[in-house]
Scaffold this active site. Structure first.
Site, PDB file in Angstrom:
ATOM      1  N   ALA A  67       0.793  -1.197   0.580  1.00 42.48           N
ATOM      2  CA  ALA A  67       0.097  -0.202  -0.145  1.00 42.48           C
ATOM      3  C   ALA A  67       0.354   1.100  -0.069  1.00 42.48           C
ATOM      4  O   ALA A  67       2.689   0.939   0.370  1.00 42.48           O
ATOM      5  CB  ALA A  67      -0.680   0.239   1.418  1.00 42.48           C
ATOM      6  N   GLY A 106       0.273  -5.690   0.910  1.00 44.53           N
ATOM      7  CA  GLY A 106      -0.882  -5.273  -0.415  1.00 44.53           C
ATOM      8  C   GLY A 106       0.170  -6.395  -1.865  1.00 44.53           C
ATOM      9  O   GLY A 106      -0.907  -6.020  -2.448  1.00 44.53           O
ATOM     10  N   GLU A 109      -0.861  -9.428  -1.436  1.00 42.59           N
ATOM     11  CA  GLU A 109      -1.614  -9.451  -1.549  1.00 42.59           C
ATOM     12  C   GLU A 109      -2.247 -10.026  -2.452  1.00 42.59           C
ATOM     13  O   GLU A 109      -3.281 -10.210  -2.539  1.00 42.59           O
ATOM     14  CB  GLU A 109      -2.701  -8.703  -0.274  1.00 42.59           C
ATOM     15  CG  GLU A 109      -2.055  -9.142   1.161  1.00 42.59           C
ATOM     16  CD  GLU A 109      -2.973  -7.548   2.096  1.00 42.59           C
ATOM     17  OE1 GLU A 109      -1.863  -7.227   1.881  1.00 42.59           O
ATOM     18  OE2 GLU A 109      -3.357  -8.524   3.289  1.00 42.59           O
ATOM     19  N   GLU A 129       4.401  -5.777   6.939  1.00 38.58           N
ATOM     20  CA  GLU A 129       3.017  -5.264   7.974  1.00 38.58           C
ATOM     21  C   GLU A 129       3.833  -4.490   9.047  1.00 38.58           C
ATOM     22  O   GLU A 129       3.275  -3.950   9.818  1.00 38.58           O
ATOM     23  CB  GLU A 129       2.167  -4.920   7.750  1.00 38.58           C
ATOM     24  CG  GLU A 129       1.430  -4.623   6.134  1.00 38.58           C
ATOM     25  CD  GLU A 129       1.548  -6.332   5.300  1.00 38.58           C
ATOM     26  OE1 GLU A 129       2.314  -6.654   5.683  1.00 38.58           O
ATOM     27  OE2 GLU A 129       0.605  -6.286   4.182  1.00 38.58           O
TER      28      GLU A 129
HETATM   29  N1  T1G Z   1       4.357   3.848  -0.197  1.00 37.35           N
HETATM   30  C1  T1G Z   1       4.786   4.836  -0.309  1.00 37.35           C
HETATM   31  N2  T1G Z   1       6.813   4.950  -0.234  1.00 37.35           N
HETATM   32  C2  T1G Z   1       7.005   3.520   0.064  1.00 37.35           C
HETATM   33  C3  T1G Z   1       6.834   2.779   0.106  1.00 37.35           C
HETATM   34  C4  T1G Z   1       5.443   2.686  -0.119  1.00 37.35           C
HETATM   35  N3  T1G Z   1       5.093   0.980   0.452  1.00 37.35           N
HETATM   36  N4  T1G Z   1       7.695   1.513   0.234  1.00 37.35           N
HETATM   37  C5  T1G Z   1       9.139   2.489  -0.263  1.00 37.35           C
HETATM   38  N5  T1G Z   1       8.619   4.224  -1.001  1.00 37.35           N
HETATM   39  C6  T1G Z   1       9.143   5.093  -1.239  1.00 37.35           C
HETATM   40  C7  T1G Z   1      10.628   5.256  -0.119  1.00 37.35           C
HETATM   41  O1  T1G Z   1       9.703   6.114   1.001  1.00 37.35           O
HETATM   42  C8  T1G Z   1      11.537   6.090  -1.238  1.00 37.35           C
HETATM   43  O2  T1G Z   1      10.920   7.110  -0.943  1.00 37.35           O
HETATM   44  C9  T1G Z   1      11.454   4.959  -1.979  1.00 37.35           C
HETATM   45  O3  T1G Z   1      10.065   4.932  -2.580  1.00 37.35           O
HETATM   46  C10 T1G Z   1      12.682   4.168  -2.368  1.00 37.35           C
HETATM   47  O4  T1G Z   1      12.320   3.049  -1.132  1.00 37.35           O
HETATM   48  C11 T1G Z   1      -2.790  -2.875   2.600  1.00 37.35           C
HETATM   49  C12 T1G Z   1      -1.117  -2.381   4.641  1.00 37.35           C
HETATM   50  C13 T1G Z   1      10.358  -1.865  -1.408  1.00 37.35           C
HETATM   51  C14 T1G Z   1      11.996  -2.994  -0.593  1.00 37.35           C
HETATM   52  O5  T1G Z   1       6.511  -2.137   4.221  1.00 37.35           O
HETATM   53  O6  T1G Z   1      10.203  -2.363   2.271  1.00 37.35           O
HETATM   54  O7  T1G Z   1       0.491  -2.591   2.219  1.00 37.35           O
HETATM   55  O8  T1G Z   1      13.215   8.365   0.148  1.00 37.35           O
HETATM   56  O9  T1G Z   1      14.684   4.012   0.008  1.00 37.35           O
HETATM   57  O10 T1G Z   1      15.556   0.166  -0.367  1.00 37.35           O
HETATM   58  O11 T1G Z   1      -2.056  -4.981   3.676  1.00 37.35           O
HETATM   59  O12 T1G Z   1      11.136   0.720   0.027  1.00 37.35           O
HETATM   60  O13 T1G Z   1      13.364   8.307  -2.671  1.00 37.35           O
HETATM   61  O14 T1G Z   1      11.726   9.711  -1.645  1.00 37.35           O
HETATM   62  O15 T1G Z   1      13.139   1.665   1.061  1.00 37.35           O
HETATM   63  O16 T1G Z   1      15.953  -0.335  -3.228  1.00 37.35           O
HETATM   64  C15 T1G Z   1       3.683  -3.028   3.307  1.00 37.35           C
HETATM   65  C16 T1G Z   1       7.662  -0.678   2.144  1.00 37.35           C
HETATM   66  C17 T1G Z   1       3.034  -1.515   3.265  1.00 37.35           C
HETATM   67  C18 T1G Z   1       7.679  -1.752   2.044  1.00 37.35           C
HETATM   68  C19 T1G Z   1      12.366  -1.118  -2.138  1.00 37.35           C
HETATM   69  N6  T1G Z   1       5.004  -2.716   1.957  1.00 37.35           N
HETATM   70  N7  T1G Z   1       9.181  -0.513   1.639  1.00 37.35           N
HETATM   71  O17 T1G Z   1      13.719  -0.534  -0.938  1.00 37.35           O
HETATM   72  O18 T1G Z   1      14.438   1.708  -1.813  1.00 37.35           O
HETATM   73  S1  T1G Z   1       1.541  -1.642   4.013  1.00 37.35           S
HETATM   74  C20 T1G Z   1       6.193  -2.588   2.812  1.00 37.35           C
HETATM   75  C21 T1G Z   1       9.858  -1.024   1.310  1.00 37.35           C
HETATM   76  C22 T1G Z   1       0.460  -2.131   3.351  1.00 37.35           C
HETATM   77  C23 T1G Z   1      -1.649  -3.671   3.399  1.00 37.35           C
HETATM   78  C24 T1G Z   1      -0.521  -3.473   3.709  1.00 37.35           C
HETATM   79  C25 T1G Z   1      11.664  -0.600   0.276  1.00 37.35           C
HETATM   80  C26 T1G Z   1      11.688  -1.503  -0.872  1.00 37.35           C
HETATM   81  P1  T1G Z   1      12.386   8.632  -1.355  1.00 37.35           P
HETATM   82  P2  T1G Z   1      13.004   3.030  -0.580  1.00 37.35           P
HETATM   83  P3  T1G Z   1      14.590   0.124  -1.934  1.00 37.35           P
END
Ligand code: T1G
Length: 683
Positions: A67, A106, A109, A129
């Site tokens: 998400a 997500g 999912e 999450e």
């Molecule tokens: N939402 C918004 N921005 C995100 C994002 C996300 N999910 N993931 C990364 N970014 C932005 C981050 O802030 C950075 O921004 C840029 O992307 C590059 O990220 C419904 C409720 C995918 C492994 O927890 O683990 O889904 O600093 O520097 O090192 O059930 O990002 O460039 O402006 O980390 O190559 C679940 C979180 C959400 C994944 C890539 N998903 N992201 O790592 O790049 S909750 C997560 C990561 C959810 C559902 C639930 C990592 C990455 P900026 P980065 P990276």
């Protein structure tokens, strides 16, 4: 033929297969536009009889990575993901997820709601999450156990760590591993093969029966991971959700998941952990340096000192494939240092964290020397010698005369003035601090200390290099103790003051452990050794520590320090220590009284927040969230409170100011101004 459906989503028709493509950099987060486009694409595919199968894939670096976290905390805007996924799964046309990069949250999912999942070998899948203080909110906790079983689902949902495509194939989360460079074509071919067959739906799976046959797996998992899960709400909710997947019909289970999810979303732990997610990424940014500043190429690193710190620092570069030359003054010290490195790698390999060939490659990149001349061609030299300004100045003057121009010269000092060290060279622009935390090959935090004259390219190169060696780096200005140790000092002062006033030292440790720290100040002293910096004269006793040393209470290594330790190193308060403290308190004539846990907590943590305010006011940290990153990664501040500055915001700066005043402790102008204005440190 490609037709844009909605913003980031387009479709491509391949005869009877429709490919739905998301192009939403940087990580194809499932923001509102993506969800709307996906819903529309799926609706069109299902309504078009000439389409007999669907493939969902993403452009760019990864399949949906979850998400869009930036939308959290804002009013939800439809369509919501669960409904879209339910519609898709209900179709009788085979829908195939084509996965590369990291299918997370997500994103995973979405893949679970597809009927099939194919992935390239380098892909990873996970439900992280819990790292945001949440649980999956689009039926992941209900579909995954039905597909792979509760036992295989627990580590994914509760631990939050991704698994490889190969591991996913092994547990049945992925149906086929396809060519690294032929994902779309292979996914389309795979989809075609499924046409005409009954479609498998994860929500109808029965693998979750394993949790019903053997309900003990949930308590066993909880016990096995007790320490790691301690204090966090989300993992407990995640276990409950996976358990529900075995006990409730699917629709009920989804309702249970939603209830648990909403409870966490509204809580402070998730707000704190989402704050930390962005804080860690913000720390990489240096506000006043152009992102495209040319970097210095770091091909060879020199390290001076093969002791605990020097050896640990060397391992970071060796493990990242960067050749290292370690310099010492005596061969015996060199041999001891390299033997320690080899032993550490051996232990890492034994734990399965590195393959033998990786260890071999790392050790193959290590060379040693007794001669400064061998550092001449290094692009970066880090000194990790005795923490004494004269010694450091001598080393830097020597480096300045030997090492090639344009190389970075860094000190691993933990509190000395980097500007003063820089002045010992003719190249202060190439000097900065790289403060590693012990053990340097394990601890993630690195404080990058920016000198008054440190060049932009030197600073940016160090920041990028930190990420390359797996560190979480924060830029600090030059002040005693930089960010972390500077804030540790007022906490230490209050701890020492309170044991003079009648608080028991173990009560102080227990207050911090209950707050969520791994240990308190007196346990830390015993772990590090109470004899650090001791003058070794047992007849000269001027404070509690010197009294403990004089009594041979050197800490855990001696089986006794502040505490007595048994063979398993568990601690017991010591009567001898108690009387040593009482003796000093008597001499100081300190008024003895019982001190409440609340007062102990306030006097330990509020002065830290005040010091953090001073650090911000002096410009020693770029932003309040950087201070949170330092304390969470360097000192074990509990992640679920977001770090000292976010925590202060949570309880309110006015409360902090009132508490400091109540205890007669200083309040900085900056803190008072923020409190009076009703402001927060963090956004
Ligand atoms: N939402 C918004 N921005 C995100 C994002 C996300 N999910 N993931 C990364 N970014 C932005 C981050 O802030 C950075 O921004 C840029 O992307 C590059 O990220 C419904 C409720 C995918 C492994 O927890 O683990 O889904 O600093 O520097 O090192 O059930 O990002 O460039 O402006 O980390 O190559 C679940 C979180 C959400 C994944 C890539 N998903 N992201 O790592 O790049 S909750 C997560 C990561 C959810 C559902 C639930 C990592 C990455 P900026 P980065 P990276």
């Amino acid at each position: 033929m490609t037709s844009p459906i909605f913003g980031p989503i387009t479709t491509q028709r391949h005869d009877n297969v429709l490919v739905i493509i998301s192009n939403n950099p940087p990580v194809n987060a499932l923001g509102q536009a993506v969800r709307a486009g996906l819903a529309q694409g799926i609706e069109e595919a299902l309504a078009d009889d000439s389409i007999e199968a669907v493939v969902i894939r993403c452009d760019g670096r990864t399949f949906f990575a979850g998400a869009d976290i930036t939308e959290f905390g804002k009013p939800p805007v439809g369509p919501n993901l669960p409904e879209t996924l339910d519609k898709m799964e209900a179709s009788n046309k085979p829908v195939v997820a084509a996965i590369h990069g990291t299918a997370l949250g997500g994103g995973c999912e979405v893949a679970l709601a597809c009927h099939y999942r194919v992935a390239v070998p380098s892909a990873k899948l996970g439900l992280p999450e819990v790292k945001l203080g949440l649980i999956p909110g689009a039926a992941g906790t209900q579909r995954l156990p039905r597909l792979v079983g509760a036992e295989a689902a627990l580590p994914l949902v509760v631990g939050g760590n991704p698994i490889s495509a190969k591991q996913a194939l092994a547990i049945g989360l992925v149906d086929k591993i396809v060519g690294e460079d032929s994902l779309e074509a292979d996914a389309i071919a795979f989809a075609r093969e499924q046409i005409g067959k009954p479609v498998p739906r994860s929500s109808e799976g029965t693998a979750n029966r394993d949790g019903v046959r053997n309900p003990a797996i949930f308590d066993e998992f909880r016990q096995k991971n007790g320490r790691k899960l301690h204090g966090f709400d989300a993992p407990q909710a995640a276990i409950a959700a996976v358990k529900a997947a075995g006990e409730l019909p699917y629709a009920e289970g989804v309702k249970k998941e939603r209830e648990l999810f909403m409870g966490l979303m509204g809580g402070t732990q998730s707000a704190a952990m989402r704050h930390y997610f962005f804080a860690e990424r913000a720390a990489n940014k240096i506000d006043d340096i152009l992102a495209d500043t040319p970097l210095i190429d770091i091909r060879k690193v020199g390290i001076i000192g093969a002791g605990t710190m020097g050896g640990g620092i060397a391992m970071n570069f060796l493990s990242a494939g960067i050749p290292v030359t370690i310099l010492e003054m005596q061969q015996e010290a060199l041999d001891r240092g390299t033997a320690t490195i080899a032993k550490n790698y051996d232990n890492t390999a034994k734990k399965g964290r590195m393959k033998p060939e990786q260890v071999q490659q790392a050790m193959g990149n290590l060379s040693t020397s007794l001669d400064y001349a061998d550092l001449a061609d290094c692009d970066l030299v880090i000194e990790a010698v005795f923490e004494n300004m004269d010694v450091k100045k001598e080393v830097f003057a020597k480096l300045d005369s030997v090492v090639k121009q344009g190389a970075i010269l860094a000190s691993n000092t933990s509190y000395l003035n980097v500007d003063e060290i820089a002045q010992a060279t003719t190249r202060p622009g190439y000097v900065l601090g790289l403060h590693f935390f012990s053990p340097a090959n394990i601890m993630k935090l690195l404080e990058i200390v920016r000198g008054a004259e440190t060049r932009d390219d030197v600073l940016l190169t160090s920041m990028k290099l930190a990420k390359k060696i797996g560190k979480i780096a924060v830029v600090s200005g030059v002040c005693p103790g930089f960010i972390g140790n500077r804030m540790l000092s007022p906490r230490q002062q209050q701890a020492n003051a309170m044991i003079m006033e009648g608080a028991n030292y173990w009560e102080i440790d227990d207050v911090l452990i209950d707050f969520g720290f791994p240990m308190g100040p007196f346990q830390m002293a015993d772990l590090a050794g109470t004899d650090i910096g001791w003058h070794r004269d047992p007849t000269r006793i001027e404070n509690v520590r010197e009294a403990l040393c004089a009594a041979g209470r050197f800490g855990q290594k001696a089986g006794k320090g502040y505490y007595d330790y048994d063979a398993s190193r568990s601690r017991t308060p010591s009567e001898e220590t108690k009387s040593i403290i009482a003796d000093f308190a008597g001499r100081e004539g300190a008024q003895q009284r019982a001190i409440s846990k609340q007062e102990i907590l306030e006097r330990l943590l509020y002065p830290m927040v005040n010091e953090g305010a001073l650090i911000l006011d002096e410009g020693m940290a770029q932003r309040a969230s950087d201070i949170d990153v330092v304390w969470i990664n360097g000192y074990g501040w509990p992640l679920y409170t977001g770090g000292p500055m976010f925590w202060a915001d949570t309880i309110g700066l006015k409360t902090i100011v009132e508490g400091l005043e109540k205890h007669g402790l200083p309040v900085s102008d900056y803190l008072r101004r923020k409190a009076d204005a009703g402001e927060r440190f963090t956004s």
